[in-house]
Design a protein around this motif. Structure first.
Motif, PDB file in Angstrom:
ATOM      1  N   VAL A 158       0.873  -1.095  -0.173  1.00  0.00           N
ATOM      2  CA  VAL A 158      -0.004  -0.017   0.079  1.00  0.00           C
ATOM      3  C   VAL A 158       0.718   1.380  -0.088  1.00  0.00           C
ATOM      4  CG1 VAL A 158      -1.752   1.229   1.246  1.00  0.00           C
ATOM      5  CG2 VAL A 158      -1.784  -1.147   1.231  1.00  0.00           C
ATOM      6  N   ILE A 159       0.699   1.991  -1.113  1.00  0.00           N
ATOM      7  CA  ILE A 159       1.232   3.494  -1.205  1.00  0.00           C
ATOM      8  C   ILE A 159       0.376   4.504  -0.733  1.00  0.00           C
ATOM      9  CG2 ILE A 159       2.749   4.815  -2.451  1.00  0.00           C
ATOM     10  CD1 ILE A 159       3.643   2.195  -4.133  1.00  0.00           C
ATOM     11  N   LYS A 160       0.625   5.314   0.233  1.00  0.00           N
ATOM     12  CA  LYS A 160      -0.152   6.474   0.476  1.00  0.00           C
ATOM     13  C   LYS A 160       0.235   7.620  -0.310  1.00  0.00           C
ATOM     14  CE  LYS A 160      -0.188   5.906   5.340  1.00  0.00           C
ATOM     15  NZ  LYS A 160       0.824   6.305   6.434  1.00  0.00           N
ATOM     16  N   ILE A 161      -0.710   8.223  -0.773  1.00  0.00           N
ATOM     17  CA  ILE A 161      -0.585   9.294  -1.888  1.00  0.00           C
ATOM     18  C   ILE A 161      -1.171  10.532  -1.579  1.00  0.00           C
ATOM     19  CG2 ILE A 161       0.291   8.402  -4.135  1.00  0.00           C
ATOM     20  CD1 ILE A 161      -2.541   7.978  -4.949  1.00  0.00           C
ATOM     21  N   GLY A 162      -0.625  11.761  -1.768  1.00  0.00           N
ATOM     22  CA  GLY A 162      -1.438  12.884  -1.503  1.00  0.00           C
ATOM     23  C   GLY A 162      -1.255  13.439  -0.005  1.00  0.00           C
ATOM     24  N   GLU A 163      -0.144  12.749   0.682  1.00  0.00           N
ATOM     25  CA  GLU A 163       0.134  13.415   1.943  1.00  0.00           C
ATOM     26  C   GLU A 163       0.997  14.281   1.783  1.00  0.00           C
ATOM     27  OE1 GLU A 163       1.671  10.366   4.632  1.00  0.00           O
ATOM     28  OE2 GLU A 163      -0.402   9.836   5.361  1.00  0.00           O
ATOM     29  N   SER A 164       1.288  15.564   2.716  1.00  0.00           N
ATOM     30  CA  SER A 164       1.921  16.591   2.566  1.00  0.00           C
ATOM     31  C   SER A 164       2.884  16.768   3.859  1.00  0.00           C
ATOM     32  CB  SER A 164       1.316  17.889   2.338  1.00  0.00           C
ATOM     33  OG  SER A 164       2.042  18.932   2.751  1.00  0.00           O
ATOM     34  N   PRO A 165       4.109  16.891   3.473  1.00  0.00           N
ATOM     35  CA  PRO A 165       5.138  17.010   4.870  1.00  0.00           C
ATOM     36  C   PRO A 165       4.867  18.591   5.212  1.00  0.00           C
ATOM     37  CG  PRO A 165       6.468  17.082   2.498  1.00  0.00           C
ATOM     38  CD  PRO A 165       4.919  17.035   2.055  1.00  0.00           C
ATOM     39  N   TYR A 166       4.236  19.286   4.450  1.00  0.00           N
ATOM     40  CA  TYR A 166       4.130  20.843   5.094  1.00  0.00           C
ATOM     41  C   TYR A 166       2.920  20.831   5.969  1.00  0.00           C
ATOM     42  CZ  TYR A 166       8.037  20.944   1.811  1.00  0.00           C
ATOM     43  OH  TYR A 166       9.259  20.458   1.280  1.00  0.00           O
ATOM     44  N   ASP A 167       2.735  21.602   7.036  1.00  0.00           N
ATOM     45  CA  ASP A 167       1.613  22.027   7.745  1.00  0.00           C
ATOM     46  C   ASP A 167       0.709  22.976   6.850  1.00  0.00           C
ATOM     47  OD1 ASP A 167       2.321  20.410   9.831  1.00  0.00           O
ATOM     48  OD2 ASP A 167       3.130  21.883  10.938  1.00  0.00           O
ATOM     49  N   ASP A 168      -0.593  22.518   6.853  1.00  0.00           N
ATOM     50  CA  ASP A 168      -1.430  23.179   6.069  1.00  0.00           C
ATOM     51  C   ASP A 168      -1.389  23.556   4.572  1.00  0.00           C
ATOM     52  OD1 ASP A 168      -2.415  23.965   8.682  1.00  0.00           O
ATOM     53  OD2 ASP A 168      -1.166  25.577   8.718  1.00  0.00           O
ATOM     54  N   TYR A 169      -0.290  22.583   4.114  1.00  0.00           N
ATOM     55  CA  TYR A 169      -0.092  22.561   2.668  1.00  0.00           C
ATOM     56  C   TYR A 169      -0.961  21.255   1.956  1.00  0.00           C
ATOM     57  CZ  TYR A 169       2.944  26.716   2.091  1.00  0.00           C
ATOM     58  OH  TYR A 169       3.464  28.048   2.310  1.00  0.00           O
ATOM     59  N   VAL A 170      -1.591  21.335   1.006  1.00  0.00           N
ATOM     60  CA  VAL A 170      -1.916  20.126   0.393  1.00  0.00           C
ATOM     61  C   VAL A 170      -1.429  19.959  -1.104  1.00  0.00           C
ATOM     62  CG1 VAL A 170      -4.280  20.000   1.412  1.00  0.00           C
ATOM     63  CG2 VAL A 170      -3.890  21.706  -0.268  1.00  0.00           C
ATOM     64  N   LEU A 171      -1.198  18.631  -1.259  1.00  0.00           N
ATOM     65  CA  LEU A 171      -0.584  18.292  -2.565  1.00  0.00           C
ATOM     66  C   LEU A 171      -1.524  18.489  -3.757  1.00  0.00           C
ATOM     67  CD1 LEU A 171       1.766  16.836  -4.002  1.00  0.00           C
ATOM     68  CD2 LEU A 171       0.771  14.573  -3.518  1.00  0.00           C
ATOM     69  N   LYS A 172      -1.234  19.317  -4.706  1.00  0.00           N
ATOM     70  CA  LYS A 172      -1.975  19.950  -5.803  1.00  0.00           C
ATOM     71  C   LYS A 172      -1.692  19.148  -7.070  1.00  0.00           C
ATOM     72  CE  LYS A 172      -5.037  22.534  -4.208  1.00  0.00           C
ATOM     73  NZ  LYS A 172      -6.533  22.362  -4.401  1.00  0.00           N
ATOM     74  N   GLU A 173      -0.444  18.842  -7.211  1.00  0.00           N
ATOM     75  CA  GLU A 173      -0.052  18.362  -8.526  1.00  0.00           C
ATOM     76  C   GLU A 173       1.060  17.223  -8.242  1.00  0.00           C
ATOM     77  OE1 GLU A 173       1.154  20.790 -11.663  1.00  0.00           O
ATOM     78  OE2 GLU A 173      -0.681  22.274 -11.279  1.00  0.00           O
ATOM     79  N   VAL A 174       1.164  16.240  -9.241  1.00  0.00           N
ATOM     80  CA  VAL A 174       2.265  15.302  -9.383  1.00  0.00           C
ATOM     81  C   VAL A 174       2.455  15.123 -10.780  1.00  0.00           C
ATOM     82  CG1 VAL A 174       3.158  12.814  -8.936  1.00  0.00           C
ATOM     83  CG2 VAL A 174       1.203  14.088  -7.042  1.00  0.00           C
ATOM     84  N   ASN A 175       3.790  15.321 -11.001  1.00  0.00           N
ATOM     85  CA  ASN A 175       4.181  15.555 -12.583  1.00  0.00           C
ATOM     86  C   ASN A 175       5.587  14.759 -12.669  1.00  0.00           C
ATOM     87  OD1 ASN A 175       2.192  16.988 -13.757  1.00  0.00           O
ATOM     88  ND2 ASN A 175       2.882  18.609 -12.589  1.00  0.00           N
TER      89      ASN A 175
END
Ligand SMILES: Nc1ncnc2c1ncn2[C@@H]1O[C@H](COP(=O)(O)OP(=O)(O)OP(=O)(O)O)[C@@H](O)[C@H]1O
Length: 785
Positions: A158-175
């Motif tokens: 299982v791979i978690k995606i969309g997690e952000s290492p920065y508080d209050d920041y959300v992952l918007k794009e993956v390229n």
């Protein structure tokens, strides 16, 4: 060219190589061994695999084992292993770490020619290798991300995606982007470019290198990737040797960059991680491979870079943590220069040792196994790679660029190179210093203004009251003095009258009865505050002699008239003082208004309070003066004197001086007041400074503006820096010549030629530009020849 034969490597014993405890957790480099299937016509040596241990041995006629070599790895894949096994067990966890722990990854193969390196990395249509499988996995992850899934299961993991290492920041794009180069004969070629041109290796900070002007293609679909891979493989340098008719003659590097874009409101943070997959050219004995001519040169270069890689691994293995700053020779060839950024704890490294256990070249294979086994679990370096060959200027550059990077973390930072970063940092420092100086001047002039205002006030106070410390109290000495004078006069008049009485009536007068001065107890408040301002009481004299009645009456009348005129005069004086004092208040108010303009409301409040105090004080005293002239007979001189002393003491205590703190109320107020003034001013100053800094930062990262500025202002400087870099290079060469390091000369000369990094330039700007620009090159070339 004569090639010196190296003495045969003495293989270590089985004990020395069985160093890896099988249960030990592996934090360093993971080394797996893959044995290629035996082809028809090949003779494989005897070997056994027991878990992670590979034993290679010989048997005699009695079937007894002899000459056994043992090698232990993180994992061993035998002839039956599939591409998927390897990908699932080692590459998917690496990809998982990229998404969950922000760790980069490096996978490289190591082995003799024809051992299955390219097969492991690229594979074929039926059995795609690590590279296409990785792209397939990444593609699946991106699809899941676009479908707003937070996890994805791939091959049971299982791979978690969309997690952000920065508080209050959300992952918007993956390229994803893709690059591919090959290093052939110590030159770098872009495998995605249409025309095969040599590219330069550039070093930024942290010893990170990038290939200048390399084509970087975005990958959005699997088909796009397949086309790009095909192009890269077609452009790749292949050759036919006696051992492999499709032998890789170069080291091929595939870089997949995964960029994450995190967002919070208008702020964005871009973070990039790379998974680098390298198919190394085969290590081979030139004699066995029957190489000659250009192939011999290829083989020499291949062997040299593999040797450097081996040296780096060996150095890393030999040094313990505290010695991590020791020299690791990453800079000795382009392969290790390009890969060195992955040898840190921020990355995962997987080394695949490919072997074919054919008996005729087992010696070479044993060498590979030996180096592979010794690399197992080698500790990765702490986050920065230090190298003694890194110049002071380059380290300086690292520090400076990191400073700016930290500062700008919260903003979207445009793409930039180290040169720009340093220039921006310099500009920032320059601007801030100028601003500080400017602010200091303002602060100084403010203090000067304040001091002159205070001096002015003091001068005016002196004019009215003569007391420096009584800024908020009415001046009282003048009136006190005048009252005392009147009192003395009346007293002397009374004495005169008494003398007359004594003369006229035989001294039968009672002196005690003509002691007319008494402190009026009803006016205690007033008297306590200002004892000098006493009201006085006049007793009517007693007449003993009828005959003198008229004269005495006259005298009495005169005295009364005198008294009246004195009182009138006193009233006038008091009125004039009162007037002056209120004028003083007006003036003081003006001053206060002036200060108010400096945004100092506190002064006004204090002033109003004290003004109120003082006004009531005057009203009281005036009332006392006019309405309390009584005549009492009770007191004596002694009583009066005691009372005067008491009152005087009280005045001393109350009138503006606190012995405990050794200050006057004015002192206190002054302290408080100016404390507040400065606090306010400093706060204002700080706010202005912050605002200014923000503006500077804003401008600093406004790329277009800055670029123009840099181009205009620093053209000349840049030229000087370039010249200085070359001078430095010349010095290096001369140093090398003098120490007769001829073999090293070629490597360093060439690497220096490329390492005209801006870090060096920065420091050299203080020196004068060198004049022997061309001479340097010539000298380098002639040495190489
Ligand atoms: N695990 C495997 N299963 C099946 N075939 C394999 C395997 N490994 C290698 N081969 C085959 O062996 C041959 C040589 O492999 P490959 O070209 O990958 O060797 P190499 O180590 O890359 O050699 P070089 O260094 O000369 O490029 C190829 O035909 C390849 O298909």
């Amino acid at each position: 060219m004569e090639i010196k034969k190296k003495p045969a490597i003495e293989l270590p014993t089985s004990e020395t190589l069985s160093v890896l405890d099988q249960n030990e957790p592996q934090n360093g480099i993971e080394v797996i061994c893959r044995i290629r299937p035996k082809f028809v016509g090949e003779n494989y040596v005897n070997y056994t695999i027991i878990d992670k241990r590979l034993d290679i041995y010989e048997t005699n006629n009695d079937n007894e084992i002899s000459n056994q070599k043992t090698f232990t790895f993180s994992q061993i894949y035998d002839q039956n292993s599939t591409q998927k096994n390897l990908h699932q067990e080692y590459v998917i966890p690496m990809i998982k770490d990229i998404f969950e722990k922000q760790k980069g990854g490096l996978v490289f193969t190591y082995g003799v020619t024809n051992s299955g390196k390219t097969y492991t990395i690229i594979g074929n249509q039926e059995a795609p290798g690590i590279l296409p499988l990785t792209l397939q996995t990444l593609d699946k992850i991106k699809t899941a991300f676009l479908l707003n899934k937070t996890t994805i299961e791939i091959d049971g993991q299982v791979i978690k995606i969309g997690e952000s290492p920065y508080d209050d920041y959300v992952l918007k794009e993956v390229n994803y982007t893709f690059q591919s180069f090959e290093i052939y004969n110590e030159e770098i070629y872009d495998l995605l470019a249409n025309n095969k041109t040599k590219l330069q290796l550039k070093e930024i900070y942290d010893k990170k290198c990038y290939v200048k002007d390399a084509v970087e293609k975005e990958i959005n679909t699997n088909q796009q990737f397949k086309d790009l891979l095909q192009k890269a493989l077609t452009n790749r340098q292949m050759g036919e040797t006696t051992l492999n008719n499709q032998s890789s003659r170069s080291h091929t590097i595939f870089k997949i960059q995964i960029s994450f874009l995190y967002q919070q409101d208008q702020y964005t943070i871009q973070k990039k991680q790379t998974i680098c997959i390298v198919d190394l050219a085969g290590s081979e004995r030139t004699k066995k491979a029957e190489t000659q001519g250009s192939q011999l040169t290829e083989a020499c270069n291949i062997n040299k870079s593999l040797l450097v890689l081996g040296k780096c691994l060996k150095q890393m293995r030999c040094q313990n943590e505290s010695e991590q700053n020791n020299r690791i020779p990453f800079r000795e060839c382009k392969l290790t220069r390009l890969l060195c950024e992955y040898f840190t704890e921020e990355n995962k490294i997987l080394m695949i040792v490919n072997v074919r256990l054919t008996g005729d070249d087992i010696e070479e294979t044993l060498k590979v196994l030996h180096y592979g086994a010794l690399s197992v679990n080698v500790n990765l370096l702490k986050s920065k790679i230090y190298d003694n060959t890194l110049s002071y200027n380059q380290r300086l550059q690292i520090n400076q660029s990191q400073l700016v990077t930290n500062d700008s973390k919260q903003k979207k930072v445009p793409k930039r190179n180290a040169k720009e970063i340093i220039r921006r940092a310099k500009m920032l420092v320059q601007n801030t210093t100028q601003h500080m100086l400017f602010q200091q001047t303002i602060q100084d002039s403010f203090v000067k203004d304040l001091i002159s205002t205070v001096k002015q006030q003091q001068a005016r106070l002196k004019q009215f009251g003569g007391l420096d410390d009584e800024l908020f109290y009415p001046p009282t000495l003048e009136s006190d003095y005048r009252l005392q004078k009147s009192l003395d006069k009346i007293q002397s008049d009374k004495s005169r009258q008494a003398s007359i009485d004594i003369l006229e009536q035989d001294g039968s007068i009672q002196l005690s009865q003509v002691n007319n001065l008494q402190i009026n107890n009803q006016n205690a408040n007033f008297q306590e505050e200002i004892p000098q301002r006493k009201s006085y009481i006049y007793n009517e004299p007693i007449f003993y002699n009828e005959q003198n009645q008229e004269a005495i009456n006259n005298e009495n009348l005169q005295i009364n008239q005198l008294k009246l005129s004195e009182i009138q005069e006193e009233n006038q004086n008091i009125n004039s003082i009162k007037e002056q004092t209120f004028n003083y208040y007006d003036e003081q108010e003006d001053l206060m208004n002036g200060l108010k303009q400096l945004d100092l409301e506190q002064i006004d409040e204090q002033s109003d309070d004290s003004k109120q105090q003082s006004k009531s004080h005057f009203i009281n005293s005036n009332y006392n003066q006019e309405n309390n002239i009584n005549i009492l007979n009770k007191s004596s001189n002694q009583v009066i004197q005691e009372h005067l002393i008491n009152c005087s003491n009280q005045k001393h205590q109350q009138n503006h001086f606190d012995q405990a703190t050794n200050t006057t109320p004015y002192d206190e107020m002054k302290k408080k007041l100016f404390g507040q003034l400065f606090e306010q001013e400093l706060l204002k100053h700080q706010q202005e400074k912050d605002k200014f800094k923000q503006e500077v930062m804003q401008k600093l990262f406004d790329d277009d503006e800055l670029q123009n500025l840099i181009e205009k202002e620093n053209k000349e400087e840049l030229m000087n820096l370039e010249d200085s870099a070359k001078k430095q290079q010349q010095r290096n060469i001369e140093k090398l010549i003098s120490s007769n390091h001829k073999s090293d000369l070629k490597i360093i000369n060439e690497s220096d030629k490329e390492h005209d990094s801006s870090g060096e330039k920065i420091n050299q700007q203080q020196k004068s530009p060198p004049k022997k620009k061309k001479q340097t090159k010539k000298k380098g070339k002639s040495r190489r020849r």
